[in-house]
Enzyme design. Sequence first.
Site, short mmCIF file in Angstrom:
data_model
loop_
_atom_site.label_atom_id
_atom_site.label_comp_id
_atom_site.label_asym_id
_atom_site.label_seq_id
_atom_site.Cartn_x
_atom_site.Cartn_y
_atom_site.Cartn_z
N HIS A 119 0.83 -1.20 0.00
CA HIS A 119 0.00 0.00 0.00
C HIS A 119 0.87 1.25 0.00
O HIS A 119 1.79 1.38 0.79
CB HIS A 119 -0.92 -0.02 1.23
CG HIS A 119 -1.92 1.07 1.23
ND1 HIS A 119 -2.29 1.70 2.38
CD2 HIS A 119 -2.64 1.65 0.24
CE1 HIS A 119 -3.19 2.63 2.10
NE2 HIS A 119 -3.41 2.61 0.80
N ASP A 162 7.50 7.95 -20.66
CA ASP A 162 7.77 8.04 -22.08
C ASP A 162 9.25 7.77 -22.32
O ASP A 162 10.01 7.54 -21.38
CB ASP A 162 7.30 9.39 -22.64
CG ASP A 162 8.02 10.60 -22.05
OD1 ASP A 162 9.16 10.47 -21.55
OD2 ASP A 162 7.45 11.70 -22.11
N TYR A 207 4.85 14.76 -22.12
CA TYR A 207 4.32 14.56 -20.76
C TYR A 207 3.49 13.28 -20.63
O TYR A 207 2.59 13.20 -19.79
CB TYR A 207 3.53 15.79 -20.29
CG TYR A 207 4.38 17.03 -20.34
CD1 TYR A 207 5.36 17.26 -19.39
CD2 TYR A 207 4.22 17.96 -21.36
CE1 TYR A 207 6.17 18.38 -19.45
CE2 TYR A 207 5.03 19.09 -21.44
CZ TYR A 207 6.00 19.29 -20.47
OH TYR A 207 6.81 20.40 -20.53
N ALA A 208 3.80 12.26 -21.42
CA ALA A 208 3.11 10.97 -21.31
C ALA A 208 3.84 10.14 -20.26
O ALA A 208 4.56 9.18 -20.56
CB ALA A 208 3.06 10.26 -22.65
N ASN A 209 3.68 10.56 -19.01
CA ASN A 209 4.31 9.92 -17.86
C ASN A 209 3.29 9.91 -16.73
O ASN A 209 2.48 10.84 -16.61
CB ASN A 209 5.52 10.72 -17.37
CG ASN A 209 6.54 10.97 -18.44
OD1 ASN A 209 7.20 10.06 -18.89
ND2 ASN A 209 6.67 12.23 -18.87
#
Length: 131
Positions: free
Chosen positions: A20, A28, A120-122
């Site tokens: 947890h 990217d 910004y594909a993270n």
Amino acid sequence: MKRHGILNSHISKVLSDLGHTDLIVIADAGLPIPSDVPRIDLALTLGVPSFKDVVSAVSEDMVVEQVILASEIKEKNEETLTFMNETFSESEQKFVSHEAFKQLTKQAKVVIRTGEVTPYANCILQAGVIF
């Protein structure tokens, strides 16, 4: 051989070991990865595998409590933001600056690098629990 779920043994192991609030990053092709954070490099060619493909596969096997994204995604990559909103509609979302995002990657259990080449594909995914 596994019948369902992620076949990549490294990703499968990481997801099985999560507790947890543990963090993983799906990145990217250009995100800098801290040298002391393990890397699972899936990048094959530009765009392959895509960020969306990897996020989709991971989201089917992982309980995600919170998603952290760079705030710049709102203006620079609306398509990916829409995808993230749809994929994680039941999870809390948090936006931080791209610089703060890069600092947070230092706390991750792993960075999974895709071949994605859109801005910004993270994302940082925080593990939840099934109970």
